[in-house]
Design a protein around this motif. Structure first.
Motif, PDB file in Angstrom:
ATOM      1  N   LEU A  17      -3.842  -2.814  -0.066  1.00 33.63           N
ATOM      2  CA  LEU A  17      -4.938  -2.166  -0.065  1.00 33.63           C
ATOM      3  C   LEU A  17      -5.089  -1.684  -0.822  1.00 33.63           C
ATOM      4  CD1 LEU A  17      -5.896  -3.172   4.061  1.00 33.63           C
ATOM      5  CD2 LEU A  17      -6.830  -3.823   2.068  1.00 33.63           C
ATOM      6  N   GLY A  18      -3.193  -0.848  -0.523  1.00 33.21           N
ATOM      7  CA  GLY A  18      -3.874   0.629  -1.491  1.00 33.21           C
ATOM      8  C   GLY A  18      -4.153   0.304  -2.853  1.00 33.21           C
ATOM      9  N   LEU A  19      -3.220  -0.210  -3.472  1.00 34.71           N
ATOM     10  CA  LEU A  19      -3.756  -1.556  -5.161  1.00 34.71           C
ATOM     11  C   LEU A  19      -5.130  -1.316  -5.125  1.00 34.71           C
ATOM     12  CD1 LEU A  19      -1.986  -1.567  -7.694  1.00 34.71           C
ATOM     13  CD2 LEU A  19      -1.866  -3.810  -6.967  1.00 34.71           C
ATOM     14  N   ALA A  20      -5.496  -1.893  -4.641  1.00 34.65           N
ATOM     15  CA  ALA A  20      -7.295  -2.285  -4.018  1.00 34.65           C
ATOM     16  C   ALA A  20      -8.042  -1.387  -4.127  1.00 34.65           C
ATOM     17  CB  ALA A  20      -7.529  -3.912  -3.469  1.00 34.65           C
ATOM     18  N   PHE A  21      -7.829  -0.311  -3.652  1.00 32.07           N
ATOM     19  CA  PHE A  21      -8.720   1.090  -2.852  1.00 32.07           C
ATOM     20  C   PHE A  21      -8.357   2.594  -4.009  1.00 32.07           C
ATOM     21  CE2 PHE A  21      -9.565  -1.604   0.406  1.00 32.07           C
ATOM     22  CZ  PHE A  21     -10.937  -2.601  -0.209  1.00 32.07           C
ATOM     23  N   HIS A  22      -6.640   2.538  -4.137  1.00 32.59           N
ATOM     24  CA  HIS A  22      -6.617   3.428  -4.169  1.00 32.59           C
ATOM     25  C   HIS A  22      -6.409   3.686  -5.751  1.00 32.59           C
ATOM     26  CE1 HIS A  22      -5.341   7.912  -4.139  1.00 32.59           C
ATOM     27  NE2 HIS A  22      -4.352   7.552  -4.558  1.00 32.59           N
ATOM     28  N   THR A  24      -6.482   5.267  -8.420  1.00 28.95           N
ATOM     29  CA  THR A  24      -6.871   6.731  -9.739  1.00 28.95           C
ATOM     30  C   THR A  24      -5.786   6.846 -11.170  1.00 28.95           C
ATOM     31  OG1 THR A  24      -5.699   8.258  -8.012  1.00 28.95           O
ATOM     32  CG2 THR A  24      -8.759   8.151  -8.119  1.00 28.95           C
ATOM     33  N   HIS A  25      -4.419   7.338 -10.411  1.00 24.17           N
ATOM     34  CA  HIS A  25      -3.436   6.931 -11.187  1.00 24.17           C
ATOM     35  C   HIS A  25      -2.728   5.998 -11.343  1.00 24.17           C
ATOM     36  CE1 HIS A  25      -4.133  11.623 -11.479  1.00 24.17           C
ATOM     37  NE2 HIS A  25      -4.286  11.467 -10.260  1.00 24.17           N
ATOM     38  N   LEU A  26      -1.893   5.999 -12.427  1.00 21.86           N
ATOM     39  CA  LEU A  26      -1.154   4.555 -12.641  1.00 21.86           C
ATOM     40  C   LEU A  26       0.364   4.731 -12.034  1.00 21.86           C
ATOM     41  CD1 LEU A  26      -0.528   2.416 -14.428  1.00 21.86           C
ATOM     42  CD2 LEU A  26       0.509   3.410 -16.064  1.00 21.86           C
ATOM     43  N   ILE A  27       0.435   5.391 -11.954  1.00 22.34           N
ATOM     44  CA  ILE A  27       2.211   6.155 -10.452  1.00 22.34           C
ATOM     45  C   ILE A  27       1.866   5.899  -9.890  1.00 22.34           C
ATOM     46  CG2 ILE A  27       1.338   8.290 -10.231  1.00 22.34           C
ATOM     47  CD1 ILE A  27       5.020   6.672 -11.850  1.00 22.34           C
ATOM     48  N   SER A  28       0.859   6.405  -8.694  1.00 27.03           N
ATOM     49  CA  SER A  28       0.244   5.433  -7.402  1.00 27.03           C
ATOM     50  C   SER A  28       0.124   3.714  -7.263  1.00 27.03           C
ATOM     51  CB  SER A  28      -1.391   5.632  -6.619  1.00 27.03           C
ATOM     52  OG  SER A  28      -2.392   5.414  -8.042  1.00 27.03           O
ATOM     53  N   ALA A  29      -0.728   3.432  -8.941  1.00 29.90           N
ATOM     54  CA  ALA A  29      -0.633   2.010  -8.593  1.00 29.90           C
ATOM     55  C   ALA A  29       0.625   0.836  -9.185  1.00 29.90           C
ATOM     56  CB  ALA A  29      -1.656   1.118 -10.196  1.00 29.90           C
ATOM     57  N   LEU A  30       1.562   1.726  -9.293  1.00 30.52           N
ATOM     58  CA  LEU A  30       3.120   1.264 -10.181  1.00 30.52           C
ATOM     59  C   LEU A  30       3.944   1.735  -8.691  1.00 30.52           C
ATOM     60  CD1 LEU A  30       4.193   2.796 -13.410  1.00 30.52           C
ATOM     61  CD2 LEU A  30       3.046  -0.162 -12.761  1.00 30.52           C
ATOM     62  N   CYS A  32       2.377   1.123  -4.675  1.00 32.73           N
ATOM     63  CA  CYS A  32       2.066   0.281  -4.325  1.00 32.73           C
ATOM     64  C   CYS A  32       2.899  -1.280  -4.924  1.00 32.73           C
ATOM     65  CB  CYS A  32       0.259  -0.263  -4.647  1.00 32.73           C
ATOM     66  SG  CYS A  32       0.033   1.450  -3.965  1.00 32.73           S
ATOM     67  N   LEU A  33       2.259  -1.562  -5.958  1.00 36.28           N
ATOM     68  CA  LEU A  33       3.132  -2.405  -6.420  1.00 36.28           C
ATOM     69  C   LEU A  33       4.214  -2.685  -6.283  1.00 36.28           C
ATOM     70  CD1 LEU A  33       1.844  -3.199  -9.960  1.00 36.28           C
ATOM     71  CD2 LEU A  33       1.563  -4.370  -8.284  1.00 36.28           C
ATOM     72  N   MET A  36       5.234  -3.457  -2.285  1.00 34.72           N
ATOM     73  CA  MET A  36       4.833  -4.852  -2.272  1.00 34.72           C
ATOM     74  C   MET A  36       5.877  -6.047  -2.709  1.00 34.72           C
ATOM     75  SD  MET A  36       1.146  -4.799  -3.883  1.00 34.72           S
ATOM     76  CE  MET A  36       1.149  -7.196  -3.054  1.00 34.72           C
ATOM     77  N   ILE A  37       7.109  -5.314  -3.703  1.00 35.72           N
ATOM     78  CA  ILE A  37       7.636  -6.193  -4.136  1.00 35.72           C
ATOM     79  C   ILE A  37       9.346  -5.848  -2.609  1.00 35.72           C
ATOM     80  CG2 ILE A  37       9.889  -6.187  -4.869  1.00 35.72           C
ATOM     81  CD1 ILE A  37       6.957  -7.803  -6.204  1.00 35.72           C
ATOM     82  N   LEU A  38       9.377  -4.774  -2.563  1.00 39.73           N
ATOM     83  CA  LEU A  38      10.057  -4.264  -1.495  1.00 39.73           C
ATOM     84  C   LEU A  38       9.892  -4.714  -0.353  1.00 39.73           C
ATOM     85  CD1 LEU A  38      13.017  -2.864  -0.763  1.00 39.73           C
ATOM     86  CD2 LEU A  38      11.463  -0.550  -0.313  1.00 39.73           C
ATOM     87  N   SER A  39       8.574  -5.090   0.625  1.00 44.21           N
ATOM     88  CA  SER A  39       8.489  -5.239   1.388  1.00 44.21           C
ATOM     89  C   SER A  39       9.091  -6.874   1.113  1.00 44.21           C
ATOM     90  CB  SER A  39       6.615  -5.913   1.708  1.00 44.21           C
ATOM     91  OG  SER A  39       6.382  -6.209   1.062  1.00 44.21           O
ATOM     92  N   ILE A  40       8.596  -7.798   0.475  1.00 39.14           N
ATOM     93  CA  ILE A  40       9.031  -9.194  -0.142  1.00 39.14           C
ATOM     94  C   ILE A  40      10.418  -9.059  -0.171  1.00 39.14           C
ATOM     95  CG2 ILE A  40       8.976 -10.649  -1.888  1.00 39.14           C
ATOM     96  CD1 ILE A  40       5.995 -10.436  -2.390  1.00 39.14           C
ATOM     97  N   TYR A  41      10.333  -7.807  -0.918  1.00 40.14           N
ATOM     98  CA  TYR A  41      12.742  -8.360  -0.432  1.00 40.14           C
ATOM     99  C   TYR A  41      13.208  -7.956   0.606  1.00 40.14           C
ATOM    100  CZ  TYR A  41      17.862  -6.915  -0.952  1.00 40.14           C
ATOM    101  OH  TYR A  41      18.809  -6.686  -1.293  1.00 40.14           O
ATOM    102  N   VAL A  42      12.693  -7.676   1.479  1.00 37.88           N
ATOM    103  CA  VAL A  42      13.607  -7.559   2.686  1.00 37.88           C
ATOM    104  C   VAL A  42      13.172  -8.339   3.613  1.00 37.88           C
ATOM    105  CG1 VAL A  42      13.513  -5.672   4.708  1.00 37.88           C
ATOM    106  CG2 VAL A  42      13.432  -4.832   2.835  1.00 37.88           C
TER     107      VAL A  42
END
Length: 98
Positions: A17-22, A24-30, A32-33, A36-42
């Motif tokens: 949701l953060g990736l979809a709605f927030h 504004t900056h490329l660093i915030s998109a990165l 969020c990604l 997502m990967i960290l939650s999949i890893y855990v």
């Protein structure tokens, strides 16, 4: 559903949701990604423990490797776009221009 599953689902959902709605900056998109990967890893790390499997799986190591590659590529794109465009705002990037 256990609290462990609920926390993994909530972390993945909030980061998507953060990736979809927030956006504004490329660093915030990165970031969020990466979350997502960290939650999949855990989740993949805890899966053999919950299933009481004696063999360790290689899948969490592969996910962690791809996550490191994704982070390095994302930071390289961040530096390159900041140098060419002057900022990391996503609305400054024109993806249709060569």
């Amino acid at each position: 559903m256990s609290y462990l599953h609920l926390s993994f689902y909530a972390a993945f959902t909030l980061s998507s949701l953060g990736l979809a709605f927030h956006r504004t900056h490329l660093i915030s998109a990165l970031l969020c990604l990466e979350s997502m990967i960290l939650s999949i890893y855990v989740a993949l790390t805890m899966w053999p423990i919950q299933m009481q499997a004696s063999s360790s799986t290689i899948l969490p190591i592969l996910i962690l490797t791809f996550s490191a590659c994704e982070a390095g590529t994302g930071l390289a794109l961040l530096v390159a776009s900041t140098r060419t465009h002057g900022s990391d705002h996503l609305h400054n990037f024109n993806l249709l221009q060569c």
